[in-house]
Scaffold this active site. Structure first.
Site, PDB file in Angstrom:
ATOM      1  N   TYR A 184       0.842  -1.197   0.000  1.00  0.00           N
ATOM      2  CA  TYR A 184       0.000   0.000   0.000  1.00  0.00           C
ATOM      3  C   TYR A 184       0.881   1.252   0.000  1.00  0.00           C
ATOM      4  CZ  TYR A 184      -4.360   2.545   0.966  1.00  0.00           C
ATOM      5  OH  TYR A 184      -5.454   3.352   0.880  1.00  0.00           O
ATOM      6  N   SER A 284     -18.569  -3.880  -4.771  1.00  0.00           N
ATOM      7  CA  SER A 284     -17.638  -3.557  -3.692  1.00  0.00           C
ATOM      8  C   SER A 284     -18.334  -2.672  -2.665  1.00  0.00           C
ATOM      9  CB  SER A 284     -16.407  -2.839  -4.251  1.00  0.00           C
ATOM     10  OG  SER A 284     -16.776  -1.566  -4.763  1.00  0.00           O
ATOM     11  N   GLY A 285     -17.647  -2.432  -1.552  1.00  0.00           N
ATOM     12  CA  GLY A 285     -18.227  -1.561  -0.536  1.00  0.00           C
ATOM     13  C   GLY A 285     -18.491  -0.168  -1.060  1.00  0.00           C
TER      14      GLY A 285
END
Length: 465
Positions: A184, A284-285
């Site tokens: 990330y 997806s969220g």
């Protein structure tokens, strides 16, 4: 004197003998101070009523376990109890009494009107007292199931500007997985507790904390809080207060996906009711939040998903959330897409969370001078755009990262508060629900981590803390 009074009172074993004794204020006080007299009195309703006529004796009765039950069972005692505010706090401190009070209608209103007893700020040592909290810790980067371990955590002392929080629930998001893997853009110093999102309840607040108090619900104000833990001590500025009258799963999933969806729809194109938006990774969220916020705003949504064995069920679920159209990535290339745009205009905004061919095909349906915003790269493939899209249609490509938005608006609390208020209002109205969730006990974290990484899983894993 008190021993003599006790001997006299013990001799008064019949109601006829008790009545003369309880007519004088002095004797009432002595009765209430004599523990051995409370039980005989409690068995005689008329005697109990007389003893409880003065505030001092009423408070003592409410604090004595052997008299609480008789007090609540005596109808004539309810009114005196309700009028004496000093007795409500002792009553409400006993769990079994709370149950009885809640079953008595006339008790509910006074209890609701009585302000809660606020403890003074707790000293620093209290945050570390008792059983140490548990947390999901990783000491090196790698595959989550291999490097994450459930361990006891040390809790720092509660400083003047700190808040002691009991975490209630925390989801597992793709960014959490990427941080553990070390891929990330923002990585926490090792060792680190996983989790960037969740909701907790304030247990204690330092002396200089002004915006939070025990009982408040809080969510992370930024990335890297480490929410996969049972308890923690955090600086006040790292937390945002949220209403505690919304469902816990919606609060736990509020700070990342709904906020991202809100900003994507608000910051790049001035969309009006009747306009449309197209997005991939619609299950997806973020995708589910985009569908619901768009629907609440009168904006049409075209939602792209990958083909899968349970596609009809997924389409049905997204349509139930408010999706206007659900198509697969393969359908983007087919002439049938033209039928969709007979009833709604072509989108001015495209939202990309995948990359690769999915993005290229989605871009073909964007209006001239439209904007495509990339906020994720699930396919781990580059965004490929034909030169003609720039020359002849003047499309705009933008990027978005919620973490960067929070940093840019760290001094603009009005914008943050306005966004959170708008989202909470949607939740209260039933227009914004939590994504499909699977609730998992903290001890089963390995199964939750593995499930969150499987393909075609539409259910978000929520750790119950």
């Amino acid at each position: 004197m008190q021993r003599a009074a006790a001997r006299v009172l013990r001799g008064a074993r019949t109601p006829q003998m008790l009545s003369p004794l309880l007519r004088t204020p002095q004797m009432l006080t002595r009765v209430a101070r004599t523990p051995q007299m409370l039980t005989p009195l409690a068995r005689t309703p008329q005697m109990l009523t007389r003893v409880a006529r003065t505030p001092q004796t009423l408070t003592r009765l409410a604090r004595a376990p052997q008299t609480l039950t008789p007090l609540l069972r005596t109808p004539q005692m309810l009114t005196p109890l309700l009028r004496a505010s000093q007795t409500l706090s002792p009553l409400a401190r006993t769990p079994q009494m709370l149950t009885r009070l809640a079953r008595t209608p006339q008790m509910l209103t006074p209890l609701a009107r009585t302000p809660p007893v606020r403890s003074p700020p707790v000293r620093a040592r209290s945050a570390t007292a008792g059983t140490p909290p548990l947390g999901l810790l990783y000491e090196r980067h790698g595959e989550p199931a291999a490097v994450v371990q459930l361990k006891d955590l040390e809790v720092p002392k509660l400083g003047d500007c700190d808040v002691h929080v009991k975490m209630l629930a925390a989801p597992i998001n793709p960014a959490d997985i990427n941080m553990i893997q070390g891929t990330y853009a923002l990585l926490s110093p090792l060792p680190a507790v996983g989790g960037n999102e969740g909701v907790g309840e304030v247990l204690e607040a330092g002396r200089r904390v002004t915006a939070l108090k025990p009982g408040d619900w809080v969510i992370p104000a930024d990335t890297g809080l480490g929410t996969w833990r049972t308890r923690g001590v955090f600086p006040e500025e790292m937390l945002l207060k949220v209403p505690n009258d919304i469902p816990v799963l919606r609060a736990a999933t509020l700070s990342v996906n709904p906020c991202t969806a809100f900003r994507l729809l608000a910051d790049f194109e001035s969309l009006a009711p009747g306009d449309s938006v197209i997005q991939n990774a619609a299950n997806s969220g973020v995708g589910q939040a985009v569908i619901q916020i768009a629907r609440a705003s009168g904006i049409k949504s075209i939602n792209v998903v990958r083909d899968r064995p349970d596609l009809p069920k997924l389409v049905e679920r997204l349509m139930a959330l408010g999706a206007d159209h659900v198509v697969t990535e393969e359908m983007l290339r087919k002439p049938e897409m033209k039928d969709i745009f007979k009833s709604i205009p072509k989108p001015r905004l495209a939202l990309n969370c995948v990359g690769g061919k999915s993005t290229t095909e989605m871009l073909r349906h964007l209006q001239p001078k439209g904007t495509m915003v990339t906020y994720g790269g699930m396919a781990k493939q580059p965004v490929m755009v034909p030169v003609s899209a720039f020359i002849f249609r003047d499309v705009r490509l933008r990027g978005f990262w919620m973490t960067q938005w929070r940093k840019d608006h760290a001094q603009d609390q009005e914008s943050v508060a306005a966004m959170m208020d708008a989202l909470c209002q949607l939740i209260r109205r039933g227009q914004l629900t939590a994504p499909a969730c699977t609730e998992v006990p903290l001890q089963d974290y390995r199964a939750a981590l593995e499930a969150s990484m499987k393909p075609f899983v539409s259910s978000k894993q929520i750790l119950l803390l």
